[in-house]
Motif scaffolding. Structure first.
Motif, PDB file in Angstrom:
ATOM      1  N   ARG A  28      16.626  45.862 -63.846  1.00 26.38           N
ATOM      2  CA  ARG A  28      15.753  46.000 -65.012  1.00 26.38           C
ATOM      3  C   ARG A  28      16.529  45.958 -66.331  1.00 26.38           C
ATOM      4  O   ARG A  28      15.972  45.586 -67.361  1.00 26.38           O
ATOM      5  CB  ARG A  28      14.961  47.313 -64.931  1.00 26.38           C
ATOM      6  N   ARG A  29      17.798  46.355 -66.290  1.00 25.55           N
ATOM      7  CA  ARG A  29      18.568  46.442 -67.530  1.00 25.55           C
ATOM      8  C   ARG A  29      18.700  45.074 -68.185  1.00 25.55           C
ATOM      9  O   ARG A  29      18.369  44.898 -69.363  1.00 25.55           O
ATOM     10  CB  ARG A  29      19.944  47.047 -67.254  1.00 25.55           C
ATOM     11  N   PHE A  66       6.212  47.164 -63.564  1.00 22.18           N
ATOM     12  CA  PHE A  66       7.197  47.192 -64.645  1.00 22.18           C
ATOM     13  C   PHE A  66       7.287  45.831 -65.335  1.00 22.18           C
ATOM     14  O   PHE A  66       7.314  45.753 -66.578  1.00 22.18           O
ATOM     15  CB  PHE A  66       8.568  47.597 -64.096  1.00 22.18           C
ATOM     16  N   GLU A  67       7.345  44.775 -64.572  1.00 22.13           N
ATOM     17  CA  GLU A  67       7.475  43.443 -65.170  1.00 22.13           C
ATOM     18  C   GLU A  67       6.215  43.052 -65.935  1.00 22.13           C
ATOM     19  O   GLU A  67       6.297  42.488 -67.034  1.00 22.13           O
ATOM     20  CB  GLU A  67       7.795  42.412 -64.083  1.00 22.13           C
ATOM     21  N   LEU A  78      14.480  40.186 -72.681  1.00 19.54           N
ATOM     22  CA  LEU A  78      13.131  40.194 -73.264  1.00 19.54           C
ATOM     23  C   LEU A  78      13.140  40.764 -74.676  1.00 19.54           C
ATOM     24  O   LEU A  78      12.380  40.300 -75.537  1.00 19.54           O
ATOM     25  CB  LEU A  78      12.170  40.988 -72.374  1.00 19.54           C
ATOM     26  N   ASP A  79      13.987  41.752 -74.918  1.00 21.78           N
ATOM     27  CA  ASP A  79      14.071  42.327 -76.269  1.00 21.78           C
ATOM     28  C   ASP A  79      14.495  41.274 -77.290  1.00 21.78           C
ATOM     29  O   ASP A  79      14.163  41.386 -78.478  1.00 21.78           O
ATOM     30  CB  ASP A  79      15.057  43.495 -76.294  1.00 21.78           C
ATOM     31  N   THR A  96      15.326  43.658 -69.380  1.00 19.25           N
ATOM     32  CA  THR A  96      14.871  44.262 -70.632  1.00 19.25           C
ATOM     33  C   THR A  96      15.674  43.749 -71.820  1.00 19.25           C
ATOM     34  O   THR A  96      15.120  43.471 -72.888  1.00 19.25           O
ATOM     35  CB  THR A  96      14.978  45.796 -70.542  1.00 19.25           C
ATOM     36  N   GLU A  97      16.995  43.614 -71.631  1.00 17.48           N
ATOM     37  CA  GLU A  97      17.845  43.134 -72.732  1.00 17.48           C
ATOM     38  C   GLU A  97      17.447  41.731 -73.185  1.00 17.48           C
ATOM     39  O   GLU A  97      17.366  41.458 -74.381  1.00 17.48           O
ATOM     40  CB  GLU A  97      19.309  43.152 -72.288  1.00 17.48           C
ATOM     41  N   SER A 141       6.155  44.983 -69.146  1.00 20.20           N
ATOM     42  CA  SER A 141       7.207  44.556 -70.076  1.00 20.20           C
ATOM     43  C   SER A 141       6.869  43.221 -70.726  1.00 20.20           C
ATOM     44  O   SER A 141       7.140  43.017 -71.914  1.00 20.20           O
ATOM     45  CB  SER A 141       8.544  44.437 -69.333  1.00 20.20           C
TER      46      SER A 141
END
Length: 268
Positions: A184-185, A213-214, A191-192, A188-189, A217
């Motif tokens: 996930r890390r 979660f996906e 996608l941010d 997330t990075e 997100s």
């Protein structure tokens, strides 16, 4: 000599036994009662046919009908379908040229592949994100559509560094190798750093927590008219629950072995 000793002396000579004072055994402390075992939570159940029909008026078995249900004109869908035979021929050629990790039959089925190709052609996306690459069969469909569009980048995630042999080296493809212990890390990075995601496809770990979660997100990044799609929505109720939570009506494609879900965000 006491009477007891005298009696014991005779008894030992006659019988080999003697009389002793009775001493009751010392009682052992009672063992603490064991705490009752916690009941195991029930295994998550897959969605039922009723779960799908509650959300979607029609359960499609045709990619063309699914694309039309998502809002594209029949003539535009027909053009995409006409292109797809050439895409599948190119895919067969690519399989003959590259070494792959998995049997070909494990890749997305024809109906799902046509749907993904059609979504990427009709949306004309700038940014596409997919989780789960395997050999890159779905990636090949999407990248082929982006090439025909003349624009767009596909961001793909997988825990295997050797995933995606069918699309390795493609200039529109950006692969992220996720840490298997914490996938996930990196997800997330990346996608941010993206402003929007015009098309999102989940096809990685199909456990309920990861699916949810996906979806959670990616959805805030989906612009009006964009699509959040997920393969294998029949394995858990995550997609059904997510669609219910955000109040949308997804479309479902019943392919030969599994079900693809697609939510198109309302245009502003």
């Amino acid at each position: 000599m006491s009477l007891r000793r005298t009696a014991n002396s005779y008894l030992r000579r006659l019988t080999g036994y003697e009389v002793r004072r009775f001493r009751p055994p010392v009682a052992k402390p009672a063992a603490k009662p064991k705490a009752p075992a916690k009941p195991k939570p029930p295994a998550p159940q897959p969605p039922t046919l009723h779960d799908f029909t509650k959300l979607s008026v029609l359960l499609e078995v045709s990619p063309t009908d699914l694309l039309a249900a998502l809002g594209w004109p029949a003539d535009d869908v027909a053009k995409v379908v006409d292109e797809f035979d050439e895409v599948t021929d190119q895919l067969k050629q690519r399989y003959s040229e590259r070494e792959t990790l998995f049997p070909e039959r494990w890749g997305v089925e024809r109906g799902t592949g046509l749907t993904l190709y059609g979504l990427a052609r009709l949306l004309k996306p700038t940014t596409v994100v997919e989780t789960g690459i395997a050999d890159g069969r779905s990636s090949f469909m999407i990248l082929n559509a982006l090439d025909r569009n003349g624009q767009g980048t596909l961001y793909s995630f997988d825990v295997r560094p050797d995933a995606g042999s069918l699309v390795q080296g493609h200039p529109r493809w950006k692969q992220t190798v996720s840490d298997a212990k914490d996938p996930r890390r990196s997800f997330t990075e990346v996608l941010d750093g993206l402003d929007t995601i015009d098309l999102f496809l989940h096809d990685s770990d199909h456990g309920y927590p990861n699916q949810m979660f996906e979806y959670e997100s990616a959805w805030p990044k989906i612009p009006p008219g964009g699509v959040l799609a997920s393969d294998d929505v029949d394995l858990t109720k995550a997609y059904v629950d997510f669609a219910t939570r955000i109040g949308v009506r997804p479309q479902f494609l019943f392919d030969r072995r599994k079900i693809l879900g697609a939510i198109r965000r309302d245009a502003a």
